[in-house]
Design a protein around this motif. Structure first.
Motif, mmCIF file in Angstrom:
data_model
loop_
_atom_site.group_PDB
_atom_site.id
_atom_site.type_symbol
_atom_site.label_atom_id
_atom_site.label_comp_id
_atom_site.label_asym_id
_atom_site.label_seq_id
_atom_site.Cartn_x
_atom_site.Cartn_y
_atom_site.Cartn_z
ATOM 1 N N LEU A 157 0.842 -1.197 0.000
ATOM 2 C CA LEU A 157 0.000 0.000 0.000
ATOM 3 C C LEU A 157 0.874 1.242 0.000
ATOM 4 C CD1 LEU A 157 -2.667 1.572 0.249
ATOM 5 C CD2 LEU A 157 -2.568 1.158 2.734
ATOM 6 N N ARG A 158 1.880 1.271 0.858
ATOM 7 C CA ARG A 158 2.804 2.422 0.895
ATOM 8 C C ARG A 158 3.451 2.645 -0.472
ATOM 9 N NH1 ARG A 158 4.604 -0.248 5.623
ATOM 10 N NH2 ARG A 158 3.747 0.730 7.464
ATOM 11 N N ARG A 159 3.926 1.566 -1.073
ATOM 12 C CA ARG A 159 4.615 1.678 -2.365
ATOM 13 C C ARG A 159 3.653 2.146 -3.454
ATOM 14 N NH1 ARG A 159 7.857 3.187 -5.469
ATOM 15 N NH2 ARG A 159 9.460 1.954 -6.469
ATOM 16 N N SER A 160 2.419 1.644 -3.420
ATOM 17 C CA SER A 160 1.407 2.064 -4.390
ATOM 18 C C SER A 160 1.108 3.553 -4.248
ATOM 19 C CB SER A 160 0.133 1.234 -4.196
ATOM 20 O OG SER A 160 -0.839 1.583 -5.136
ATOM 21 N N LEU A 161 0.998 4.015 -3.022
ATOM 22 C CA LEU A 161 0.757 5.443 -2.784
ATOM 23 C C LEU A 161 1.931 6.269 -3.302
ATOM 24 C CD1 LEU A 161 -0.756 5.133 0.788
ATOM 25 C CD2 LEU A 161 -1.947 6.019 -1.230
ATOM 26 N N GLU A 162 3.152 5.820 -3.034
ATOM 27 C CA GLU A 162 4.337 6.533 -3.515
ATOM 28 C C GLU A 162 4.346 6.630 -5.038
ATOM 29 O OE1 GLU A 162 7.635 4.317 -1.971
ATOM 30 O OE2 GLU A 162 7.318 5.043 0.084
ATOM 31 N N LEU A 163 3.987 5.542 -5.700
ATOM 32 C CA LEU A 163 3.967 5.551 -7.165
ATOM 33 C C LEU A 163 3.028 6.615 -7.700
ATOM 34 C CD1 LEU A 163 3.951 1.727 -7.909
ATOM 35 C CD2 LEU A 163 5.802 3.341 -8.416
ATOM 36 N N ARG A 222 -7.149 9.003 -0.477
ATOM 37 C CA ARG A 222 -7.988 9.935 -1.258
ATOM 38 C C ARG A 222 -7.131 10.848 -2.130
ATOM 39 N NH1 ARG A 222 -11.263 10.381 3.469
ATOM 40 N NH2 ARG A 222 -13.238 9.334 3.051
ATOM 41 N N SER A 223 -6.106 11.396 -1.536
ATOM 42 C CA SER A 223 -5.225 12.319 -2.252
ATOM 43 C C SER A 223 -4.549 11.622 -3.427
ATOM 44 C CB SER A 223 -4.178 12.874 -1.284
ATOM 45 O OG SER A 223 -3.268 13.691 -1.950
ATOM 46 N N ALA A 224 -4.036 10.429 -3.215
ATOM 47 C CA ALA A 224 -3.357 9.704 -4.287
ATOM 48 C C ALA A 224 -4.331 9.313 -5.392
ATOM 49 C CB ALA A 224 -2.669 8.465 -3.725
ATOM 50 N N LEU A 225 -5.536 8.891 -5.019
ATOM 51 C CA LEU A 225 -6.515 8.475 -6.024
ATOM 52 C C LEU A 225 -6.960 9.636 -6.909
ATOM 53 C CD1 LEU A 225 -8.720 5.938 -4.040
ATOM 54 C CD2 LEU A 225 -6.988 5.435 -5.777
ATOM 55 N N LYS A 226 -6.892 10.848 -6.395
ATOM 56 C CA LYS A 226 -7.261 12.016 -7.200
ATOM 57 C C LYS A 226 -6.322 12.221 -8.379
ATOM 58 C CE LYS A 226 -9.756 14.535 -3.698
ATOM 59 N NZ LYS A 226 -9.804 15.638 -2.768
ATOM 60 N N LEU A 234 -0.162 3.584 -17.350
ATOM 61 C CA LEU A 234 -0.995 2.452 -16.954
ATOM 62 C C LEU A 234 -0.359 1.829 -15.715
ATOM 63 C CD1 LEU A 234 -1.388 0.799 -20.487
ATOM 64 C CD2 LEU A 234 -3.101 2.187 -19.284
ATOM 65 N N PHE A 235 -1.056 1.901 -14.589
ATOM 66 C CA PHE A 235 -0.555 1.348 -13.331
ATOM 67 C C PHE A 235 -1.139 -0.044 -13.110
ATOM 68 C CE2 PHE A 235 -0.376 5.930 -12.648
ATOM 69 C CZ PHE A 235 0.873 6.097 -12.069
ATOM 70 N N ASP A 236 -0.286 -0.994 -12.791
ATOM 71 C CA ASP A 236 -0.743 -2.333 -12.427
ATOM 72 C C ASP A 236 -1.024 -2.301 -10.932
ATOM 73 O OD1 ASP A 236 -1.261 -5.027 -12.098
ATOM 74 O OD2 ASP A 236 0.445 -5.682 -13.307
ATOM 75 N N ARG A 237 -2.280 -2.122 -10.599
ATOM 76 C CA ARG A 237 -2.817 -2.012 -9.240
ATOM 77 C C ARG A 237 -2.840 -0.543 -8.785
ATOM 78 N NH1 ARG A 237 -4.181 -6.565 -6.705
ATOM 79 N NH2 ARG A 237 -3.146 -8.504 -7.221
ATOM 80 N N CYS A 238 -3.661 -0.318 -7.753
ATOM 81 C CA CYS A 238 -3.752 0.993 -7.112
ATOM 82 C C CYS A 238 -3.933 0.767 -5.618
ATOM 83 C CB CYS A 238 -4.897 1.816 -7.717
ATOM 84 S SG CYS A 238 -6.558 1.321 -7.217
ATOM 85 N N PRO A 239 -3.898 1.809 -4.806
ATOM 86 C CA PRO A 239 -4.021 1.627 -3.354
ATOM 87 C C PRO A 239 -5.259 0.843 -2.918
ATOM 88 C CG PRO A 239 -3.274 3.845 -3.828
ATOM 89 C CD PRO A 239 -3.620 3.218 -5.149
ATOM 90 N N LEU A 240 -6.328 0.928 -3.684
ATOM 91 C CA LEU A 240 -7.544 0.212 -3.281
ATOM 92 C C LEU A 240 -7.362 -1.295 -3.319
ATOM 93 C CD1 LEU A 240 -10.277 2.473 -4.876
ATOM 94 C CD2 LEU A 240 -9.497 2.382 -2.504
ATOM 95 N N ASP A 241 -6.491 -1.793 -4.174
ATOM 96 C CA ASP A 241 -6.209 -3.229 -4.201
ATOM 97 C C ASP A 241 -5.706 -3.676 -2.826
ATOM 98 O OD1 ASP A 241 -5.980 -4.479 -7.245
ATOM 99 O OD2 ASP A 241 -5.774 -2.302 -7.162
ATOM 100 N N PHE A 242 -4.782 -2.922 -2.295
ATOM 101 C CA PHE A 242 -4.170 -3.315 -1.026
ATOM 102 C C PHE A 242 -5.114 -3.066 0.141
ATOM 103 C CE2 PHE A 242 -1.043 -2.210 -4.198
ATOM 104 C CZ PHE A 242 -0.603 -3.499 -4.442
ATOM 105 N N LEU A 243 -5.957 -2.065 -0.006
ATOM 106 C CA LEU A 243 -7.002 -1.862 0.994
ATOM 107 C C LEU A 243 -7.908 -3.097 1.033
ATOM 108 C CD1 LEU A 243 -7.927 0.247 3.009
ATOM 109 C CD2 LEU A 243 -9.341 1.254 1.225
ATOM 110 N N GLY A 244 -8.252 -3.634 -0.141
ATOM 111 C CA GLY A 244 -9.065 -4.846 -0.208
ATOM 112 C C GLY A 244 -8.394 -6.023 0.483
ATOM 113 N N TYR A 245 -7.102 -6.203 0.237
ATOM 114 C CA TYR A 245 -6.372 -7.298 0.883
ATOM 115 C C TYR A 245 -6.265 -7.068 2.394
ATOM 116 C CZ TYR A 245 -5.059 -9.621 -3.450
ATOM 117 O OH TYR A 245 -5.095 -10.315 -4.637
ATOM 118 N N LEU A 246 -6.003 -5.834 2.800
ATOM 119 C CA LEU A 246 -5.869 -5.531 4.227
ATOM 120 C C LEU A 246 -7.183 -5.736 4.981
ATOM 121 C CD1 LEU A 246 -3.617 -2.407 3.783
ATOM 122 C CD2 LEU A 246 -3.002 -4.419 5.159
ATOM 123 N N LEU A 247 -8.284 -5.314 4.372
ATOM 124 C CA LEU A 247 -9.586 -5.424 5.047
ATOM 125 C C LEU A 247 -10.099 -6.859 5.131
ATOM 126 C CD1 LEU A 247 -11.357 -2.262 3.575
ATOM 127 C CD2 LEU A 247 -10.501 -2.583 5.919
#
Length: 178
Positions: free
Chosen positions: A57-63, A104-108, A73-86
Motif C-alpha cells: 500500500l505504501r509503495r502504491s501510494l508513492e507511485l 484519497r489524495s493519491a486516487l485524485k 498504466l498502473f498495475d494495481r492501485c491503493p484500493l487493491d491493497f485496501l481490499g487485501y488488508l480489510l
C-alpha cells in the motif's frame, strides 16, 4: 490519462496492461508494487502477512504521488491493497481511517480505475495451492470499495468483463478510441 488496473490476483490485470500497451503505444506501464518491492530487495512472507500488504500500500501510494506524467498504466492501485488488508485474518490490527486521507489524495491523481473482477468462468487457472476463498473475499471487497464507494473516494471506475479482446475494446471505448 492516468489509469490503474484493479482486481484480486489472477484475473488478468497484467495481461490487460500488456495488451493495452500495444494499442496505446504512447502510454507507459508501471509494474505492480509487489514486483517493484521484490526488485528492491523486499522479501514478502508466503502467504503475505499484514505488514507485507501495508508495505505494498505504501509503495502504491508513492507511485501515484511521485509519478506526475500523463499516459500511464498502473498495475494495481491503493484500493487493491485496501481490499487485501480489510480481508486479511489480522485485519483488526489495520486502522483504515489512518490511511484514508492519503489514499484519497493519491486516487485524485488517477483519471480512471479499470476494475477486473473474477468472472463466472475464470480466465486464468488458479493453482491448487492458492486460497480461492481469500481471492473471492478480496474480489467482493474490491467491488464494494470501487463500485459502492463506502469511503467516498470519488474515483471513476470502469468494470470490464469478457475475453481479453472484449476488455480491451471496453477500455478503448471509454477512452474515446473505439
Amino acid at each position: 490519462m492516468r489509469i490503474a488496473m484493479s482486481g484480486t490476483h489472477r484475473v488478468g490485470k497484467s495481461t490487460l496492461i500488456e495488451d493495452l500497451g500495444e494499442e496505446l503505444p504512447e502510454y507507459r506501464s508501471v509494474d505492480e508494487p509487489y514486483h517493484l518491492l521484490e526488485e528492491e530487495g523486499y522479501a514478502s512472507a508466503s502467504p503475505p502477512c499484514l505488514e507485507d500488504f501495508l508495505e505494498q500500500l505504501r509503495r502504491s501510494l508513492e507511485l501515484l504521488e511521485e509519478e506526475d506524467t500523463r499516459n500511464v498504466l498502473f498495475d494495481r492501485c491503493p484500493l487493491d491493497f485496501l481490499g487485501y488488508l480489510l480481508t486479511h485474518e489480522d485485519s483488526d490490527a489495520f486502522d483504515v481511517e489512518e490511511w484514508l486521507t492519503r489514499i484519497r489524495s493519491a486516487l485524485k491523481t488517477l483519471d480512471l480505475v479499470v476494475f477486473v473482477p473474477i468472472e463466472e468462468r475464470d480466465r486464468i487457472r488458479l493453482p491448487a495451492h492458492e486460497d480461492s476463498q481469500q481471492r473471492r473475499e478480496v474480489d467482493e471487497k474490491l467491488a464494494w470499495l470501487l463500485l459502492d464507494d463506502p469511503y467516498e473516494l470519488g474515483v471513476e471506475v470502469l468494470s470490464v468483463h469478457g475475453s481479453g479482446d472484449v476488455r480491451i475494446a471496453q477500455v478503448l471505448k471509454r477512452l474515446g478510441r473505439g
